[in-house]
Design an enzyme around this catalytic site. Sequence first.
Site: not given
Length: 302
Positions: A20-22, A241
Amino acid sequence: MSVRLDTKAPERYQELLNKYDTWMFDCDGVLWHGDRLIDGAVEVLHILRSQKKRVLFVTNNATKSRRNYKKKFDGLGIEAHVDEVFGSAYAAAVYLSSVLNFPMDKRVYVIGMSGLEDELRSEGISFIGGTDPADNTLSAPGEIPPDPSVGAVLVGLDTSINYTKLSRAFRYLHSNPECVFLATNDDSTFPSEKGLLPGAGAILAPLLTALGPNRPATAIGKPNSTMLDAIKAKHDFDPERTIMVGDRLNTDIKFGKAGGLATLLVLTGITSEENLTGPSPSTIVPDYVTASIGDLRAAVAS
Ligand SMILES: O=C(O)[C@H](O)[C@H](O)COP(=O)(O)O
Ligand SMILES: [Mg+2]
């Protein structure tokens, strides 16, 4: 079925960070209880930023404006930027200005605290009530004539609630079917540093009772999509993500699931193990569960 994370398997936390980016974080019950930080919160947010993750704060607590929160974050040693903070007070003000196009010649009757007033001011919405000393009285209400200039009633957490405020809100809503009835959020309880206390939903309830079932309020905060709309208006992110970290199933986790986000539940706030595995488990099932935000430190220990 939720994936139960445990610091005995630290590699699972780094897998989560890679996936996960956020990262959207709830506040009360996840980062802190009132002004008391939850162990590991500062380190974990630092780890995420060091791994170039986007960090957003998504709280239903309408007592503070984004600027108030920035000061609170600074005071607690948490790196945060005003445009990363999404409170239900801000979302309610944006809902009035950008969704309802609230007319300039109308006013909002506020049951709530200074943070809510600040956000209304920043959206150019005029209001009455709120922290006005005239309403913050224990004496019985005087005459309350109907007021057609009151185009909406907005209710948020107010630790100085009283009969006068309830009576004015009731009168404006009861006497004018056009008067819009909004709530920042309807959480039943509030995980404060003094333990569990009544939430914004408990402030709203007397009005709902007095007005009856044909006069419901529109709640803006989690789990409602109005909150995600306010975030999407400011930030691009890929829901696939993105992960929502929260302590409450019927707000944080439901919000994440409704938005197509992944969800991580922590057990440092409203939700207990009993709610997950007891005799009547909740039907809202998070993707992941871990004891506390601090567990994510295991990611760098692995
Ligand atoms: O009563 C309330 O307003 C809520 O309990 C409280 O504000 C929840 O805040 P959050 O957990 O969304 O940060
Ligand atoms: Mg919470």
